[in-house]
Design a protein around this motif. Structure first.
Motif, PDB file in Angstrom:
ATOM      1  N   TYR A  68      36.993 -31.897  36.990  1.00 33.85           N
ATOM      2  CA  TYR A  68      36.641 -31.037  38.117  1.00 33.85           C
ATOM      3  C   TYR A  68      35.150 -31.087  38.430  1.00 33.85           C
ATOM      4  O   TYR A  68      34.745 -30.908  39.571  1.00 33.85           O
ATOM      5  N   LYS A  71      35.185 -34.159  40.610  1.00 30.76           N
ATOM      6  CA  LYS A  71      35.967 -33.971  41.837  1.00 30.76           C
ATOM      7  C   LYS A  71      35.340 -32.941  42.775  1.00 30.76           C
ATOM      8  O   LYS A  71      35.384 -33.089  43.989  1.00 30.76           O
ATOM      9  N   TYR A  72      34.762 -31.889  42.208  1.00 29.79           N
ATOM     10  CA  TYR A  72      34.200 -30.804  43.017  1.00 29.79           C
ATOM     11  C   TYR A  72      32.699 -30.661  42.743  1.00 29.79           C
ATOM     12  O   TYR A  72      32.195 -29.562  42.549  1.00 29.79           O
ATOM     13  N   HIS A  76      31.558 -26.928  41.345  1.00 34.98           N
ATOM     14  CA  HIS A  76      32.176 -26.605  40.059  1.00 34.98           C
ATOM     15  C   HIS A  76      31.127 -26.230  39.008  1.00 34.98           C
ATOM     16  O   HIS A  76      30.203 -26.988  38.752  1.00 34.98           O
ATOM     17  N   MET A  79      35.667 -24.198  34.482  1.00 41.24           N
ATOM     18  CA  MET A  79      37.052 -23.885  34.814  1.00 41.24           C
ATOM     19  C   MET A  79      37.270 -22.375  34.749  1.00 41.24           C
ATOM     20  O   MET A  79      36.688 -21.696  33.893  1.00 41.24           O
ATOM     21  N   HIS A  94      44.023 -23.728  38.440  1.00 36.22           N
ATOM     22  CA  HIS A  94      43.673 -25.064  38.929  1.00 36.22           C
ATOM     23  C   HIS A  94      44.622 -25.520  40.027  1.00 36.22           C
ATOM     24  O   HIS A  94      45.488 -24.763  40.457  1.00 36.22           O
ATOM     25  N   TYR A 130      42.082 -23.916  46.434  1.00 35.04           N
ATOM     26  CA  TYR A 130      41.144 -23.896  45.307  1.00 35.04           C
ATOM     27  C   TYR A 130      39.701 -23.886  45.800  1.00 35.04           C
ATOM     28  O   TYR A 130      38.884 -23.089  45.321  1.00 35.04           O
TER      29      TYR A 130
END
Length: 158
Positions: A68, A71-72, A76, A79, A94, A130
């Motif tokens: 993540y 990806k973000y 991010h 989590m 998620h 998300y």
């Protein structure tokens, strides 16, 4: 910040719900949710967490965190980790689409199909949901605000 998951439909392999942000005078709908099914006896990776209220913290280790972060990137910071669930560990919020994408975790999305028709359930537009809900929740935790999530079972047959 207080979040609520209202579980409204139990299917053969999944549980459908709605995620709300709540405060003293209102509830704001955030997105749809999908989890594993309810079980009398827990099976690791195949059982939803028990109804109740739990604290959410940021988890900054593990495979999901690494994926993540890439990806973000820029958004991010860890989590969303639901902690102190008796008999469970590493319960996260998620993205995903079916109960095959969760191991007790909470999947979020902007669309949902009836899990009594599709046995695995289906949640769509997960990344959209998300990206929309994550920053507010993560930043509340980062700023020191206590963030909790309450699971409420409206799907129990009487």
């Amino acid at each position: 910040m207080n979040l609520q998951v209202l579980r409204f439909s139990s299917g053969e392999d999944s549980t459908s719900g709605l995620l709300f942000e709540t405060n003293l005078d209102m509830k704001s709908f955030l997105c749809y949710t999908l989890e594993d099914e309810a079980r009398d006896v827990k099976i690791k990776g195949e059982t939803r967490v028990p109804a109740g209220t739990y604290k959410i913290e940021l988890r900054t280790e593990g495979g999901f965190h690494g994926r993540y972060t890439k990806k973000y990137s820029g958004m991010h910071i860890g989590m969303l980790h639901i902690v102190d669930v008796p008999g469970f560990e590493y319960i996260l919020i998620h993205t995903g689409n079916t109960d095959e994408h969760t191991a007790g975790c909470l999947i979020v999305g902007d669309s949902q199909e009836n899990n009594n028709i599709l046995k695995d359930g289906f949640i769509g537009k997960s990344v959209n949901a998300y990206k929309r809900i994550y920053p507010k929740i993560a930043n509340a935790i980062k700023s020191g605000e206590e963030v909790t999530i309450t699971y409420i079972d409206y799907d129990i047959k009487l």
